[in-house]
Write an enzyme that holds these catalytic residues in place. Structure first.
Site, PDB file in Angstrom:
ATOM      1  N   ARG A  30      40.269  40.112  36.889  1.00 53.97           N
ATOM      2  CA  ARG A  30      40.896  40.238  38.358  1.00 53.97           C
ATOM      3  C   ARG A  30      40.289  41.329  39.218  1.00 53.97           C
ATOM      4  O   ARG A  30      39.982  42.362  38.709  1.00 53.97           O
ATOM      5  CB  ARG A  30      42.257  40.453  38.176  1.00 53.97           C
ATOM      6  CG  ARG A  30      43.077  39.137  37.472  1.00 53.97           C
ATOM      7  CD  ARG A  30      44.673  39.506  37.451  1.00 53.97           C
ATOM      8  NE  ARG A  30      45.329  38.303  36.626  1.00 53.97           N
ATOM      9  CZ  ARG A  30      45.382  37.236  37.157  1.00 53.97           C
ATOM     10  NH1 ARG A  30      45.010  36.565  38.307  1.00 53.97           N
ATOM     11  NH2 ARG A  30      45.991  36.155  36.024  1.00 53.97           N
ATOM     12  N   ASP A  31      40.103  40.800  40.445  1.00 52.04           N
ATOM     13  CA  ASP A  31      39.431  41.994  41.528  1.00 52.04           C
ATOM     14  C   ASP A  31      40.479  43.077  41.630  1.00 52.04           C
ATOM     15  O   ASP A  31      41.654  42.895  41.621  1.00 52.04           O
ATOM     16  CB  ASP A  31      39.205  41.340  42.509  1.00 52.04           C
ATOM     17  CG  ASP A  31      38.413  42.036  43.765  1.00 52.04           C
ATOM     18  OD1 ASP A  31      37.172  41.548  43.870  1.00 52.04           O
ATOM     19  OD2 ASP A  31      38.605  43.070  44.142  1.00 52.04           O
ATOM     20  N   ILE A  32      39.870  44.225  41.560  1.00 51.40           N
ATOM     21  CA  ILE A  32      40.834  45.545  41.810  1.00 51.40           C
ATOM     22  C   ILE A  32      41.500  45.727  43.139  1.00 51.40           C
ATOM     23  O   ILE A  32      42.264  46.357  43.354  1.00 51.40           O
ATOM     24  CB  ILE A  32      40.124  46.867  41.504  1.00 51.40           C
ATOM     25  CG1 ILE A  32      38.706  46.872  41.853  1.00 51.40           C
ATOM     26  CG2 ILE A  32      40.355  47.480  39.912  1.00 51.40           C
ATOM     27  CD1 ILE A  32      38.227  48.322  41.905  1.00 51.40           C
ATOM     28  N   ASN A  88      29.070  36.119  47.806  1.00 50.37           N
ATOM     29  CA  ASN A  88      28.219  37.031  48.867  1.00 50.37           C
ATOM     30  C   ASN A  88      26.916  37.513  48.374  1.00 50.37           C
ATOM     31  O   ASN A  88      26.906  37.889  47.201  1.00 50.37           O
ATOM     32  CB  ASN A  88      29.307  38.304  49.212  1.00 50.37           C
ATOM     33  CG  ASN A  88      30.541  37.920  49.796  1.00 50.37           C
ATOM     34  OD1 ASN A  88      30.607  36.977  50.553  1.00 50.37           O
ATOM     35  ND2 ASN A  88      31.557  38.767  49.557  1.00 50.37           N
ATOM     36  N   VAL A  97      28.868  44.901  45.348  1.00 50.28           N
ATOM     37  CA  VAL A  97      28.371  45.098  43.964  1.00 50.28           C
ATOM     38  C   VAL A  97      27.176  43.970  43.719  1.00 50.28           C
ATOM     39  O   VAL A  97      27.203  42.901  43.671  1.00 50.28           O
ATOM     40  CB  VAL A  97      29.327  44.696  43.025  1.00 50.28           C
ATOM     41  CG1 VAL A  97      29.131  44.954  41.447  1.00 50.28           C
ATOM     42  CG2 VAL A  97      30.627  45.466  43.231  1.00 50.28           C
ATOM     43  N   HIS A 101      28.112  37.529  41.361  1.00 49.15           N
ATOM     44  CA  HIS A 101      29.570  37.175  41.004  1.00 49.15           C
ATOM     45  C   HIS A 101      30.307  36.325  41.903  1.00 49.15           C
ATOM     46  O   HIS A 101      29.766  35.956  43.345  1.00 49.15           O
ATOM     47  CB  HIS A 101      30.727  38.514  41.026  1.00 49.15           C
ATOM     48  CG  HIS A 101      30.614  39.404  42.247  1.00 49.15           C
ATOM     49  ND1 HIS A 101      29.365  40.239  42.406  1.00 49.15           N
ATOM     50  CD2 HIS A 101      31.134  39.266  43.492  1.00 49.15           C
ATOM     51  CE1 HIS A 101      29.616  40.615  43.576  1.00 49.15           C
ATOM     52  NE2 HIS A 101      30.497  40.078  44.206  1.00 49.15           N
ATOM     53  N   HIS A 103      33.566  34.802  43.517  1.00 52.22           N
ATOM     54  CA  HIS A 103      34.960  35.147  43.696  1.00 52.22           C
ATOM     55  C   HIS A 103      35.882  33.724  43.979  1.00 52.22           C
ATOM     56  O   HIS A 103      35.418  32.666  44.521  1.00 52.22           O
ATOM     57  CB  HIS A 103      35.209  35.697  45.231  1.00 52.22           C
ATOM     58  CG  HIS A 103      34.722  36.851  45.564  1.00 52.22           C
ATOM     59  ND1 HIS A 103      35.332  38.212  45.651  1.00 52.22           N
ATOM     60  CD2 HIS A 103      33.208  37.252  45.871  1.00 52.22           C
ATOM     61  CE1 HIS A 103      34.300  39.241  45.888  1.00 52.22           C
ATOM     62  NE2 HIS A 103      33.437  38.537  46.120  1.00 52.22           N
TER      63      HIS A 103
END
Ligand code: AMP
Ligand code: ZN
Length: 115
Positions: A30-32, A88, A97, A101, A103
Site C-alpha cells: 500500500r502507498d504511504i 509515471n 521514486v 512501479h 499504481h
C-alpha cells in the site's frame, strides 16, 4: 539490488511496508500517501529504474505486474466499478521514486486525466 533504493529494500524484506502480495517476480504494497481508498504499488523485485530502462526480455515481467494489479483489484472489491493503472516515467511523467512501479488506484470515481 540498489542499496539506497527504498523499493528494493521493501522487495528484499529490509524495509517494512504494508505488503498485500509477493511472489518471485513482484511485490505489492500500500502507498504511504494514498490518493484514493485503494492505492497499491506493484514493483518488480529486481531494480529497473523506469519504463525507459525496460529491456525486451522484461516484457513478461511487466505483463505480470499488470496481471497482479488485476487480481488485487478483484481482491480489493474494486474490479467491477473500475480502477486506474499508472506508470509515471521520468520528471515530466511525475516519477518521484526511480524503481519502476505500477499504481493501482480505485475505490472512488476519478476525474479523467486528460481533462
Ligand atoms: P511516483 O510519484 O509515481 O514515483 O510514485 C511514488 C509513490 O511511492 C508515491 O505515491 C509515494 O507516496 C510512494 N511511496 C514512497 N515511499 C514509499 C514507501 N516507503 N512505502 C510506500 N509507498 C511509498
Ligand atoms: Zn530499486
Amino acid at each position: 539490488m540498489t542499496t539506497s533504493c527504498m523499493f528494493c529494500k521493501i522487495a528484499n524484506h529490509e524495509s517494512k511496508a504494508d505488503v498485500v502480495y509477493r511472489d518471485d517476480e513482484v511485490t505489492a504494497f500500500r502507498d504511504i500517501h494514498p490518493v484514493a481508498p485503494t492505492h497499491i504499488l506493484i514493483v518488480p523485485n529486481r531494480h529497473i529504474e523506469s519504463i525507459n530502462e525496460m529491456k525486451p526480455e522484461d516484457q513478461p515481467l511487466v505483463g505480470h505486474m499488470v496481471f497482479t494489479a488485476k487480481q488485487l483489484a478483484a481482491q480489493e472489491g474494486i474490479n467491477e466499478e473500475g480502477y486506474r493503472l499508472i506508470m509515471n516515467t521520468g520528471p515530466h511523467g511525475g516519477q518521484t521514486v526511480f524503481h519502476m512501479h505500477l499504481h493501482l488506484i480505485g475505490g472512488q470515481r476519478m476525474k479523467h486525466p486528460m481533462g
